[in-house]
Scaffold this motif. Structure first.
Motif, PDB file in Angstrom:
ATOM      1  N   PRO A 112      11.255  49.385  60.716  1.00 38.54           N
ATOM      2  CA  PRO A 112      11.601  48.956  59.304  1.00 38.54           C
ATOM      3  C   PRO A 112      11.865  47.520  59.182  1.00 38.54           C
ATOM      4  N   LYS A 113      11.512  46.904  58.027  1.00 41.60           N
ATOM      5  CA  LYS A 113      11.739  45.494  57.856  1.00 41.60           C
ATOM      6  C   LYS A 113      13.363  45.439  57.646  1.00 41.60           C
ATOM      7  N   GLY A 114      13.768  44.165  57.807  1.00 37.66           N
ATOM      8  CA  GLY A 114      15.212  44.073  57.385  1.00 37.66           C
ATOM      9  C   GLY A 114      15.308  43.010  56.168  1.00 37.66           C
ATOM     10  N   ASP A 115      16.357  42.418  56.087  1.00 35.15           N
ATOM     11  CA  ASP A 115      16.911  41.358  55.228  1.00 35.15           C
ATOM     12  C   ASP A 115      18.027  40.848  55.468  1.00 35.15           C
ATOM     13  N   ARG A 116      18.204  39.461  55.109  1.00 36.86           N
ATOM     14  CA  ARG A 116      19.349  38.650  55.700  1.00 36.86           C
ATOM     15  C   ARG A 116      20.446  39.082  55.070  1.00 36.86           C
ATOM     16  N   PRO A 117      21.608  39.610  56.054  1.00 40.60           N
ATOM     17  CA  PRO A 117      22.752  40.290  55.498  1.00 40.60           C
ATOM     18  C   PRO A 117      23.557  39.473  54.585  1.00 40.60           C
ATOM     19  N   THR A 118      23.362  38.070  54.602  1.00 39.80           N
ATOM     20  CA  THR A 118      24.123  36.943  53.676  1.00 39.80           C
ATOM     21  C   THR A 118      23.741  37.145  52.556  1.00 39.80           C
ATOM     22  N   ASP A 119      22.588  37.800  52.369  1.00 38.13           N
ATOM     23  CA  ASP A 119      21.987  37.769  50.966  1.00 38.13           C
ATOM     24  C   ASP A 119      22.655  38.845  49.759  1.00 38.13           C
ATOM     25  N   GLY A 120      23.767  39.199  50.228  1.00 40.54           N
ATOM     26  CA  GLY A 120      24.445  40.311  49.120  1.00 40.54           C
ATOM     27  C   GLY A 120      24.392  41.765  49.676  1.00 40.54           C
ATOM     28  N   PRO A 121      25.099  42.659  49.067  1.00 43.81           N
ATOM     29  CA  PRO A 121      25.276  43.980  49.611  1.00 43.81           C
ATOM     30  C   PRO A 121      24.127  44.832  49.744  1.00 43.81           C
ATOM     31  N   ALA A 122      22.929  44.497  48.998  1.00 45.85           N
ATOM     32  CA  ALA A 122      21.754  45.197  49.192  1.00 45.85           C
ATOM     33  C   ALA A 122      20.833  44.883  50.372  1.00 45.85           C
ATOM     34  N   ALA A 123      20.988  43.536  50.796  1.00 42.19           N
ATOM     35  CA  ALA A 123      20.565  42.913  51.955  1.00 42.19           C
ATOM     36  C   ALA A 123      21.224  43.508  53.175  1.00 42.19           C
ATOM     37  N   ALA A 125      22.964  46.392  53.477  1.00 38.03           N
ATOM     38  CA  ALA A 125      22.694  47.578  53.525  1.00 38.03           C
ATOM     39  C   ALA A 125      21.366  47.733  54.325  1.00 38.03           C
ATOM     40  N   LYS A 126      20.153  46.828  53.900  1.00 39.66           N
ATOM     41  CA  LYS A 126      18.981  46.805  54.563  1.00 39.66           C
ATOM     42  C   LYS A 126      18.740  46.552  55.928  1.00 39.66           C
ATOM     43  N   HIS A 127      19.688  45.397  56.145  1.00 43.03           N
ATOM     44  CA  HIS A 127      19.802  45.141  57.468  1.00 43.03           C
ATOM     45  C   HIS A 127      20.507  46.100  58.403  1.00 43.03           C
ATOM     46  N   ARG A 128      21.554  46.775  57.744  1.00 45.71           N
ATOM     47  CA  ARG A 128      22.070  48.028  58.702  1.00 45.71           C
ATOM     48  C   ARG A 128      21.401  49.202  59.079  1.00 45.71           C
ATOM     49  N   ARG A 129      20.573  49.493  57.885  1.00 41.75           N
ATOM     50  CA  ARG A 129      19.734  50.631  58.165  1.00 41.75           C
ATOM     51  C   ARG A 129      18.471  50.065  59.406  1.00 41.75           C
ATOM     52  N   LYS A 130      18.105  48.856  59.232  1.00 43.91           N
ATOM     53  CA  LYS A 130      17.038  48.356  60.249  1.00 43.91           C
ATOM     54  C   LYS A 130      18.034  48.690  61.615  1.00 43.91           C
ATOM     55  N   LEU A 131      19.196  48.266  61.896  1.00 40.89           N
ATOM     56  CA  LEU A 131      19.793  48.241  63.053  1.00 40.89           C
ATOM     57  C   LEU A 131      20.023  49.852  63.528  1.00 40.89           C
ATOM     58  N   SER A 132      20.222  50.536  62.464  1.00 40.67           N
ATOM     59  CA  SER A 132      20.646  52.232  62.802  1.00 40.67           C
ATOM     60  C   SER A 132      19.298  52.294  63.363  1.00 40.67           C
ATOM     61  N   PHE A 133      18.054  52.012  62.743  1.00 43.37           N
ATOM     62  CA  PHE A 133      16.848  52.666  63.460  1.00 43.37           C
ATOM     63  C   PHE A 133      16.533  52.400  64.825  1.00 43.37           C
TER      64      PHE A 133
END
Length: 273
Positions: A112-123, A125-133
Motif C-alpha cells: 500500500p501507498k502511505g501518506d505523511r503522518p504530519t498531514d492530519g488524522p486521515a494521513a 491513519a493511512k500511514h498506520r495502515r501501511k505499517l500494519s501491512f
C-alpha cells in the motif's frame, strides 16, 4: 532464467502502450505484475504465458498477477491476513524445476501507498495502515522462505514496495525525508527483511553503491526526461538464487512517449550451471 516485475498501472492501458510488444521482445520466463486494475473477464491475452491472477475485491484498484511459461503447481492468494488478503495485493505461485531452472516460489507484491503522518488524522491513519501491512508481511516472509526451502525451491518476492530503501534509491532524497516512501520507519522495515541468510536485494547487489536504477517517475513535468525517479520496485531473492544473478536493472523506455506505465520493468537474468 529471466525474471521481470512491473507495476503496469492498468494492464489494458499498458498493453495499448506496448507491453505485449515488450513481453515478446524480452521473453522473460516469469513476470510479476502489479496494479492490474482489470476484471477477470476483460484480461488481455498474452500469448505464450500462463496467467495467475488475484484481482481482489476493490473494483478498478490493485490486482496482482504472475505470468509463467509453464503452469504453476500451486497458487496462493494473500499471506494470511484477513484484513488485507481480499485486496489483491499479494499472489504466490510454485513452479517445478524444468529446462535447467530450479524449483521456484514467486511472490508478486503491491504494498500500500502511505501518506505523511504530519498531514492530519486521515494521513496518519493511512500511514498506520501501511505499517500494519508491512508488519504482517514481515511475519509471513520467513514462513514463505522455509516452505519453499522444505520443498527444494528458491524464493523470490518482487513488485512495488512503495519504499525507497536508501539515499541511493531516489534522486531528491534530501527533500523527501519527511515524505511517504522514504520515512525512517519505512526504511527501517525494509532493511529488517533483508539479510545475507534471508533475502537479498538483487538489483542493488549487482549495482553496488551507484544511484538507481530508478523504476518509477511521476507522469508530471520533466521527471522522466531528467531521470528524477525513485527505485521502489524490487526483486528480493533467497541467497541461493541471488548468487546466480548475472545482470539486472530497469528496462527504462527511451523517451517519455514510449512509456508503458509510470513504472518501468525490473528485469534480472539468473544463470544456472
Amino acid at each position: 532464467m529471466r525474471v521481470a516485475s512491473m507495476n503496469v498501472n492498468g494492464i489494458r492501458a499498458a498493453v495499448r502502450r506496448g507491453f505485449d510488444v515488450w513481453l515478446k521482445d524480452r521473453e522473460p520466463d516469469v513476470v510479476g505484475l502489479q496494479e492490474m486494475r482489470c476484471p477477470v473477464d476483460q484480461l488481455p491475452v498474452l500469448d505464450g504465458y500462463h496467467l495467475s491472477y488475484h484481482p481482489g475485491t476493490l473494483a478498478g484498484r490493485n490486482g496482482v498477477a504472475v505470468l509463467t511459461r509453464r503452469p504453476p503447481i500451486a497458487v496462493r492468494e494473500g499471506f494470511g491476513n484477513r484484513r488485507f488478503d481480499t485486496e489483491g495485493r499479494y499472489l504466490e505461485v510454485d513452479l517445478e524445476p524444468a529446462d535447467g531452472h530450479p524449483g521456484l516460489t514467486v511472490g508478486s507484491l503491491y504494498l500500500p501507498k502511505g501518506d505523511r503522518p504530519t498531514d492530519g488524522p486521515a494521513a496518519t491513519a493511512k500511514h498506520r495502515r501501511k505499517l500494519s501491512f508491512m508488519a504482517s508481511l514481515r511475519n509471513y516472509l520467513p514462513q514463505a522462505r522455509r516452505r519453499a526451502q522444505a520443498a527444494g525451491r528458491e524464493f523470490v518476492i518482487m513488485g512495488d514496495f512503495n519504499i525507497a530503501h536508501t539515499a541511493l534509491d531516489l534522486r531528491n532524497w534530501r527533500a523527501n525525508q519527511k515524505n511517504s516512501g522514504f520515512l525512517p520507519d519505512e526504511r527501517e522495515w525494509f532493511g529488517s527483511i533483508l539479510g545475507p541468510r534471508t533475502l537479498i536485494d538483487v538489483v542493488r547487489s549487482l549495482h553496488g553503491d551507484r544511484t538507481g536504477p530508478y523504476s518509477w517517475w511521476t507522469w508530471r513535468g520533466k521527471a522522466f526526461d531528467q531521470d528524477t525517479g525513485w527505485r521502489i520496485d524490487y526483486q528480493l531473492a533467497t541467497p541461493g538464487l541471488a548468487r546466480t544473478a548475472v545482470s539486472g536493472g530497469t528496462d527504462r523506455e527511451p523517451d517519455y512517449a514510449s512509456r508503458m506505465s509510470d513504472h518501468s520493468p525490473v528485469v534480472v537474468d539468473y544463470q544456472f550451471s
